[in-house]
Motif scaffolding. Structure first.
Motif: not given
Length: 586
Positions: A328, A337-338, A340, A345
């Motif tokens: 991840d 970008v968590r 997304q 991702r």
């Protein structure tokens, strides 16, 4: 210390989550900044190293209480906790010494407990005994836990986040991010750290090497078909390694374990590879030992040789090379970008890792077809399945390939904090555990609320399959007569201990076994009782491998009791050969 001990008592006395939450908020409202910082550290799992051995504290307590060691031992067996036993046995405090103002938690930690490390043992004991005289029973108990390095309390990180959110009015997700690394021993709690923790949301950035809170999976209990179409899920192998985040910022690399321990220096080959990552990159994945030319990861026991080694020599690097299997991407180009979707991702992750993969192959294809490429940074392959039946078939290959099963990640899942479903869902679809039918041979009382019940058991298997029930009975009769076991190389039938377990049974089942333990005790060795074998248990465990430290030559990982086999006679319990077959040559 007085207020913190009262908080500990409130947290320990209740199982109601709201009561625990209220107690935490009350403490934070009245605590000084430096006291609050130390409280968060201790509650979040941080603890000072042992400064005085518990055995020495025990001797000092016996002298101060005027009791013999045998009487102390009897009390300890009834109470089940060494610190609690000492706190109860000590004479009443000198009331005139304990007048306010009492020193706070921070003063105790920085001015009293931590300086103990540089003192001689007689001076340590002199100071500890002086403190005992001024403290009440609960304060003594908490102090002994801290001095002995065994402090812990039943409150989770999520509870601390909720209490801080209520106290400060800040978003719990922001607090979760700021709390990462608080338990690391190298970060000294202070008023300044507390102020940074509870500062307004726009007060500045997190420390440059700070990781993100880990997103945790739930165990899948239902059939996977209940999750909907397989195309809505990303399927990956579940690895048996150390969960970690690799952080690359400002030209430097940090590696954090899921336990929020900074382990950078233990994995220099991963650090060297990650140094090529773009600044502002945070990867989530698994640390694994992966030998060159082998298409499966090495067993977890080989990784254990690296876990506690802060200095890694050339031989260890060659014998147990570690890779980071990334699955991840949490930060890209210094942007979080968590939020997304998982599939987005994943695409970003493949782009970031493309320079590390084989030329001429897509990242997913390279990771799937060339797992032996000697690269310390790798991309976890996505497993293509048209139907759930395909996944079920592929899952059967997990154990021979050194995996624990599958990870199922919703394509739309965001990366959450902790074990939550509010951001989306990750499922761990693990294989059924290894099992063996084993004989109960030793027992020890539990701790805490189980202190008066025998709940910690040692199990054995036959050295070889008994030729008959009569041969097995002859061994059991010899044990009942307390005859010494024959040499293992003699070929004579005997029971070989191989596992200890203390979980898996209900309270009622533990009580029933406790009666059997008391009725079949042959000898006592301190807190341990040797038993006349009468019960067979089905034991489950996650892994098995060779171990020269055990008489059986084997060690198992995460053993627990699955059920009591009242239906199975002792001569039908499994043998060492059965366990050896489970190792599969690994």
């Amino acid at each position: 210390m007085r207020d913190f001990a009262a908080l500990y008592e409130d947290l320990d006395a209740s199982t109601a989550q709201n009561d625990k939450l209220d107690a935490l908020v009350r403490y934070f409202e009245r605590a000084s900044d430096d006291d609050a910082a130390w409280a968060v550290t201790l509650l979040a799992g941080g603890k000072p190293r042992q400064v005085v051995p518990m055995a020495v504290l025990r001797v000092a307590a016996c002298r101060m209480a005027g009791v013999d060691d045998w009487l102390f031992e009897a009390c300890y067996q009834a109470v089940g906790d060494l610190a609690e036993t000492i706190a109860h046995l000590l004479p009443a405090p000198d009331v005139h010494v304990a007048e306010p103002p009492a020193p706070g938690l921070a003063h105790w930690m920085t001015e009293r407990l931590l300086p103990l490390r540089g003192l001689s043992q007689p001076e340590q004991l002199q100071r500890v005994q002086a403190w005992w005289r001024e403290l009440g029973s609960t304060e003594r108990f908490v102090l002994i836990k801290m001095v002995g390095g065994g402090f812990r309390v039943g409150v989770g990180r999520l509870m601390i986040q909720r209490a801080l959110a209520r106290h400060t009015g800040l978003d719990a997700q922001l607090l979760a991010q700021r709390l990462v690394g608080w338990a690391d021993a190298r970060a000294m709690p202070s008023a300044a750290r507390w102020q940074a923790l509870v500062a307004s949301a726009d007060s500045g950035e997190a420390p440059v090497g700070q990781p993100y809170p880990f997103f945790l999976a739930h165990a899948l209990q239902a059939e996977p078909q209940t999750l909907g179409p397989v195309q809505d899920w990303i399927l990956e192998w579940k690895y048996d390694g150390i969960r970690a985040q690799v952080v690359k910022r400002s030209g430097q690399v940090w590696i954090w374990s899921r336990g929020e321990e900074l382990v950078t220096e233990r994995f220099p080959e991963v650090v060297a590879a990650a140094a090529r990552l773009p600044d502002g990159t945070v990867l989530d994945g698994e640390l694994l030992v992966w030998l060159p030319g082998i298409d499966v990861p090495a067993p977890f026991k080989q990784l254990q040789t690296r876990i506690n080694r802060k200095t890694v020599g050339k031989k260890l690097l060659a014998d147990a090379p570690v890779v980071f299997m990334a699955y991840d991407l949490l930060e890209s180009g210094a942007v979080d970008v968590r939020h997304q979707a998982q599939q987005v991702r994943r695409g970003l992750l493949e782009t970031v890792l493309a320079p590390f993969l084989a030329v001429g192959a897509t990242p997913a294809l390279q990771a799937a077809l060339h797992p032996t490429v000697p690269a310390p940074l790798r991309l976890s392959p996505v497993l293509a399945c048209e139907h759930w039946d395909d996944a079920i078939t592929l899952r059967q290959q997990a154990r021979p390939r050194g995996f624990e099963g599958f990870m199922l990640k919703s394509t739309q899942a965001r990366y959450g904090s902790g074990r939550t479903k509010s951001e989306g869902t990750w499922w761990k679809w693990k294989l059924e555990p290894y099992t063996a039918d084993a004989v109960l041979v030793y027992a020890q009382a539990g701790h805490g609320r189980r202190a008066s019940v025998y709940t910690d058991y040692t199990f054995a298997v036959w050295s070889r399959a008994p030729a008959s029930a009569d041969e097995a009975q002859a061994v059991l009769d010899a044990i009942a007569r307390r005859e010494p076991a024959p040499r293992l190389d003699s070929g004579a039938l005997q029971l070989l201990p191989f596992a200890k377990a203390y979980s898996g049974l209900s309270d009622e089942e533990f009580k029933a076994v406790d009666k059997v333990v008391r009725a079949t005790t042959l000898e006592k060795f301190g807190p341990v009782r040797s038993l006349r074998p009468t019960l067979v248990f089905e034991i489950g465990f996650e892994g098995i491998g060779a171990s020269p430290r055990h008489k059986s030559g084997l060690a198992v990982r995460f053993p627990r009791m699955l059920r009591i086999r009242h239906d199975k006679p002792l001569h039908e319990a499994d043998s060492l050969a059965t366990l050896m077959r489970l190792t599969g040559g690994r």
